[in-house]
Every structure is written in structure tokens, then in C-alpha cells.
Design an enzyme around this catalytic site. Sequence first.
Site, PDB file in Angstrom:
ATOM      1  N   GLY A  97       3.713  33.218   0.255  1.00  0.00           N
ATOM      2  CA  GLY A  97       3.624  32.163   1.263  1.00  0.00           C
ATOM      3  C   GLY A  97       4.931  31.986   2.022  1.00  0.00           C
ATOM      4  N   TYR A 144      -4.148  15.706   0.281  1.00  0.00           N
ATOM      5  CA  TYR A 144      -2.998  16.537  -0.083  1.00  0.00           C
ATOM      6  C   TYR A 144      -1.881  15.662  -0.651  1.00  0.00           C
ATOM      7  CZ  TYR A 144       1.118  19.476   0.503  1.00  0.00           C
ATOM      8  OH  TYR A 144       2.275  20.171   0.282  1.00  0.00           O
ATOM      9  N   TRP A 160      -3.040  20.167  21.214  1.00  0.00           N
ATOM     10  CA  TRP A 160      -3.740  19.034  20.610  1.00  0.00           C
ATOM     11  C   TRP A 160      -2.939  17.745  20.725  1.00  0.00           C
ATOM     12  CZ3 TRP A 160      -5.460  21.313  15.213  1.00  0.00           C
ATOM     13  CH2 TRP A 160      -6.340  22.370  15.455  1.00  0.00           C
ATOM     14  N   ARG A 209       8.203  15.767  15.383  1.00  0.00           N
ATOM     15  CA  ARG A 209       8.265  16.487  14.116  1.00  0.00           C
ATOM     16  C   ARG A 209       9.649  17.094  13.934  1.00  0.00           C
ATOM     17  NH1 ARG A 209       4.308  14.056  13.701  1.00  0.00           N
ATOM     18  NH2 ARG A 209       2.245  14.677  12.970  1.00  0.00           N
TER      19      ARG A 209
END
Length: 285
Positions: free
Chosen positions: A15, A138, A204, A211
Site C-alpha cells: 500500500g 472507518y 467533487w 486538506r
Amino acid sequence: MLNANLKIFIAGHRGLAGSAIFRVLKAKGYSNILTRSSSELDLRDHNKTFDFFRQEKPEWVFLAAARVGGIYANSTYPADFILDNLKVQNNVIEASYKYEQGNCFSLVQAAFTLNLLRKPLKEESLLTSPLEPTNEPYAVAKIAGIKLCSAMNRQYGTNFISAMPTNLYGINDNYHKENAHVLPMLIRRFHEAKLAKAPEVIVWGTGNPKREFLCSDDLAEALLLLMEKFNASDVGEIINIGSGKENTISEIAFLIKEAVGYKGDVVFDPSKPDGTPRKLLDVSK
Ligand code: GDP
């Protein structure tokens, strides 16, 4: 540096975070690194995970295996997000205590942010306000992992450190069309639009959320520093790992447009979720 032969298991080495940890450990001279792909070892499977730990007895564990995804994936597969993450972390954390020396990093992507974050998020603010609804399953699983690590440290004297990285990007990022996080997804969308000579690219949300981003190799460097120089008792329940800088999604979109060399228009779609307005971590610690 610790002993170069230290047996280190990286769970989730393919990952984004895990592969960066692998690269950085190798570059620093650690040569005894254990890995298993998810097809070789399903960490959701208790017996298989415990067999693996019983045989290999790693001395350090990096838990970077998790079901992760962007805002769309979280809202589409909420049950998978809570169940898979609980299973993986319960198995790896308990096996780390039982069959190795109780040294483990558990990575928790910054998720449980406040709805209206006015100040950078300090470690102490965990569980002091409601969770962001777009990734609540999550977040609930990951908070259980943090609490599990600190309970193990209290009860069994283990050295489990929970680290909370901000939004990551880097080598081996996930470019999936629907499940990816914003950076890789927009890179892909602008690139494909350029190839197709499409007149516009949809971004979107409103473009207003902010962020914070961190390169995955910088996260790995920070974890290595913690591993070599600090213990869980120095760190406390959790430590934030971020860059300390933030950008709006709109700024990010135009930056990617520029870098890709796309000439068409950028159109924001406010019918898609913005998620939390802000996610900046306090990285003073
Ligand atoms: P988050 O940081 O947990 O909210 O996860 P994401 O990385 O999925 O989304 C970050 C922000 O980027 C949100 O405000 C989204 O609305 C926005 N965004 C804009 N375009 C996209 C896109 O194509 N994909 C994703 N995942 N997010 C986007």
C-alpha cells in the site's frame, strides 16, 4: 539505528504507507524485513494471522494494512470499512503481543475529525466531539484500535504506538476511479481528460474544503525516527504526523490541471459530498 538484523514485519507493504515504510527501512540499512501480500496472508483471518506470528516471531511490526478509501468508498461500503479494519487490527495487535516482543506501530489515517474544525486538531481532541459522518465507520474502527493499543500498553507493558498521518500521497497510491482519495483521483481524471481532449473536468464538492497532504516517504521517515528514538510512554496515546500546511480542494485541482497540462475547464459539482471542511493536524508534538 537499531540492530540491522531486527526482524520487522510490515503488514500492508504494497500500500501507499506500507511500501514507503519498506523503502525507507531498506534505505536505512534494515535488511530483515518480512512481508506477505494479502493473497499470501489474509490478516482478517485470526488463525492464519496467529500461525504466521507464531512461526515468524517478528520483533517490530508496522500495521499499515487497512481498508482505506476516499469519501465515495467510505459511504458505499460502510460495513466493510468497519468490519475489515476491526478484524485486521485486532488480529495483528493481539498477535504482536502474544508472539513477538510487543513493539508495534499502528497507523490510523486522520479520519475522526470534528465537523467544524476551527483550530488544528490536537492529539488530545480525540473523542471530544462528533465524528465526521462521511467516514464514521472507518473512524470508529480505528479509534477502537488506538484504544486497544493503549489498553495493551497499560495492562501488558507493550510498546504499541498509534500514529495518525494526515492525507498521504506518493508512490503506489490508489488511482481507482471511484474509491481513490482526491489527489490520485484528480490526477487520473485530468490526465484522461487531456488525452480525450474533453472540454471540462468535474471536481467533487464546492472546492472550498481544506486538506493537508504529506508525502508517504516523509511519514515513513517520521515512523523510523519514532521507532529508533522513542517509546510509547514518550508518545502518549497517539501522535499526529503531518506537514502542517493546508490547501483548498480548488487550489489542488488547479495545481493538478497545471501540472498535467490540461487546457479545458474545471467545473465543481456541489451535489457531491465535501466531507469535513478542514482536517489540519496540530503537528507541534
Ligand atoms: P477525505 O479527505 O477523507 O474527505 O477524503 P477524499 O480524499 O476522498 O476527499 C477530499 C476532498 O476532496 C473532499 O472535499 C471531496 O469532496 C473533494 N474531492 C473533489 N474531487 C474529488 C474526487 O474526484 N475524488 C475524491 N475522493 N474527492 C474529491
